[in-house]
Design an enzyme around this catalytic site. Structure first.
Site, PDB file in Angstrom:
ATOM      1  N   ASP A 154       0.819  -1.220   0.000  1.00  0.00           N
ATOM      2  CA  ASP A 154       0.000   0.000   0.000  1.00  0.00           C
ATOM      3  C   ASP A 154       0.851   1.267   0.000  1.00  0.00           C
ATOM      4  OD1 ASP A 154      -2.456   1.325  -0.075  1.00  0.00           O
ATOM      5  OD2 ASP A 154      -2.550   1.507   2.107  1.00  0.00           O
ATOM      6  N   ASP A 192      -3.548  -4.462  -4.772  1.00  0.00           N
ATOM      7  CA  ASP A 192      -2.774  -3.226  -4.941  1.00  0.00           C
ATOM      8  C   ASP A 192      -1.329  -3.441  -5.367  1.00  0.00           C
ATOM      9  OD1 ASP A 192      -4.748  -1.341  -4.426  1.00  0.00           O
ATOM     10  OD2 ASP A 192      -4.364  -1.305  -2.286  1.00  0.00           O
ATOM     11  N   ASP A 339     -12.265   1.461   5.760  1.00  0.00           N
ATOM     12  CA  ASP A 339     -11.122   1.744   4.898  1.00  0.00           C
ATOM     13  C   ASP A 339     -10.025   2.511   5.623  1.00  0.00           C
ATOM     14  OD1 ASP A 339     -12.402   0.592   2.669  1.00  0.00           O
ATOM     15  OD2 ASP A 339     -13.448   2.467   2.235  1.00  0.00           O
TER      16      ASP A 339
END
EC number: 3.2.1.4
Length: 359
Positions: A154, A192, A339
Site C-alpha cells: 500500500d 494493490d 477503509d
C-alpha cells in the site's frame, strides 16, 4: 492513497491458459473471522468516473448452487465458503440491536473472502491457511483467500506493512502455499501490488513482479486445484493496454486463472465487467475475471474511496454470475470493515454495515 482505488503470447502460453481453465474451478467464500486472525483489510483508493447505473443486487441466499455454463468459468459450481468474521462477532454480541436483523440478512448471510495480512508471520501462516481450507473442504465448499504480505504494501499508506524483504516474502509465499491443501481454492493475489507499483523504484519493481510470479507459482505447484486471480485495480484507474504488460511480467500467463477487479472499491458491476473484458483482450484472451461487488450496489461517490457515505452492497457472491468471461462475483472486501477514514482500517463498524445493508 494518492493513486486511484483502495486495498497478471506466444502460442504455447495461450494454449497453457486454455488448459488451465479447462481443468475446472471453484467458487469462493470468505472467512471474515480469519480476517481478524490474519490482520487488516485493505484500504482502497479511487479516482474518477461519475457513478453509472449498477445492476440490482440479487436476492440474499445463504448458499450458491447450480451448474455453470460450459466454457464460461474456470470455477466449479460449488457453494462458497462462509467463515466467521467481524460481522458475526458483532451480531453474536448484540442480538437486541435494532440494526442486527438487517445486517444479518444482507451481510452476515453471505460468503466473504479471508485475508492473510497484518504482521509478518512465517511461523504460523501455514496453519492459519490450513484451518480455512480444511474447514471449507470438510464442508464441500470453495474458500476465497487473499494473501496480503508483499513488501512496501500500500505504498506505506493506511494498509502499509508486509514482509520485511523480498527474500522473507519468498519464504512466506512457500509457507502460505503449503496450507492450501488439495481441494479447490480461489487465491486473490496481493491487492494493490500491481496497481500501486509505480511508487517503487526500478529495482523494487522488478523484485515485486518476480515475487508475485513466485507466489503464484508456489500456489499452483502446491495445489493444482487452486485458481489464482491477479488484482488489476478498477475501471477508473489503469488503462487496459497499460496494465496488461505488467501482468505478463508478473506471470499471469503461466500461473493465472484471470484477473480481479474493484477490490475494496465502489465501481459498478457494469463498468467493471467491461473493464475486465478489455484487460483480458489485451492479454490475448483465455482468462477469466472475478469482480468485487461487496460495496458497489449504487456505484461510487465521485472519486471518494475512503469510507464514503451512502453506499450499498452489490450483487451477492456467486460463481454463476451469468456474465460472459466473468468467473464470479465475490465479496473480497468485507462490508462493514472500514477503509481507515471513519476508524481503524479493517475494524468492523455496525453503523457502516447498517448503511451498506440499506438501513
Amino acid at each position: 492513497m494518492e493513486n486511484p482505488r483502495t486495498t497478471p503470447t506466444p502460442t504455447p502460453l495461450r494454449r497453457r491458459r486454455s488448459e488451465r481453465r479447462a481443468r475446472g474451478g471453484r467458487v469462493l467464500t470468505a472467512l471474515t473471522g480469519v480476517t481478524l486472525l490474519a490482520g487488516l483489510a485493505i484500504a482502497p483508493a479511487a479516482t474518477g468516473a461519475s457513478p453509472s447505473p449498477a445492476p440490482p443486487a440479487s436476492p440474499a441466499p445463504s448458499a450458491d448452487s447450480g451448474t455453470a455454463d460450459a466454457g464460461t468459468t474456470a470455477l466449479p459450481s460449488m457453494e462458497l465458503y462462509r467463515a466467521e468474521a467481524g460481522v458475526h462477532a458483532w451480531l453474536d454480541a448484540n442480538p437486541g440491536d435494532h440494526r442486527a436483523p438487517l445486517i444479518a440478512e444482507r451481510i452476515g448471510s453471505q460468503p466473504q473472502a479471508v485475508w492473510f495480512a497484518g504482521a509478518y508471520n512465517p511461523g504460523t501462516i501455514t496453519q492459519q491457511v490450513a484451518e480455512v481450507t480444511s474447514a471449507a473442504a470438510a464442508a464441500g465448499q470453495l474458500p476465497v483467500v487473499v494473501p496480503y504480505m508483499i513488501p512496501f504494501r500500500d505504498c506505506g499508506n493506511h494498509s502499509g506493512g508486509g514482509a520485511p524483504s523480498f527474500a522473507a516474502y519468498a519464504e512466506w509465499s512457500g509457507l502460505f502455499a503449503a496450507g492450501l491443501g488439495s481441494e479447490p481454492v480461489v487465491v486473490v493475489l496481493e491487492p494493490d501490488a500491481i496497481p500501486l507499483i509505480d511508487c517503487l523504484d526500478n529495482q523494487q519493481r522488478a523484485e515485486r513482479l518476480a515475487a508475485l510470479a513466485g507466489l503464484a507459482e508456489a500456489v499452483t505447484d502446491a495445489n493444482p486445484e487452486a485458481r489464482v486471480y491477479y488484482d488489476v485495480g478498477h475501471s477508473a484507474w489503469h488503462a487496459p493496454a497499460a496494465i496488461a504488460p505488467t501482468l505478463v511480467e508478473a506471470g499471469i500467463l503461466e500461473h493465472g486463472a484471470g484477473i480481479a477487479t474493484n477490490i475494496s472499491n465502489y465501481r459498478t458491476t457494469t463498468d467493471e465487467t467491461a473493464y475486465a473484458s478489455a484487460v483480458i483482450a489485451e492479454l490475448g484472451g483465455g482468462l477469466g475475471a472475478v469482480v468485487d461487488t461487496s460495496r458497489n450496489g449504487n456505484g461510487p461517490l465521485g472519486s471518494e474511496w475512503c469510507d464514503p457515505p451512502g453506499r450499498l452492497v452489490g450483487n451477492n457472491p456467486t460463481v454463476n454470475p451469468g456474465v460472459p468471461g466473468v468467473d464470479a462475483f465475490l465479496w473480497i472486501k468485507l462490508p462493514g470493515e472500514l477503509d481507515g477514514c471513519d476508524g481503524p482500517v479493517g475494524s468492523f463498524s455496525p453503523a457502516k454495515a447498517y448503511e451498506l445493508a440499506g438501513g
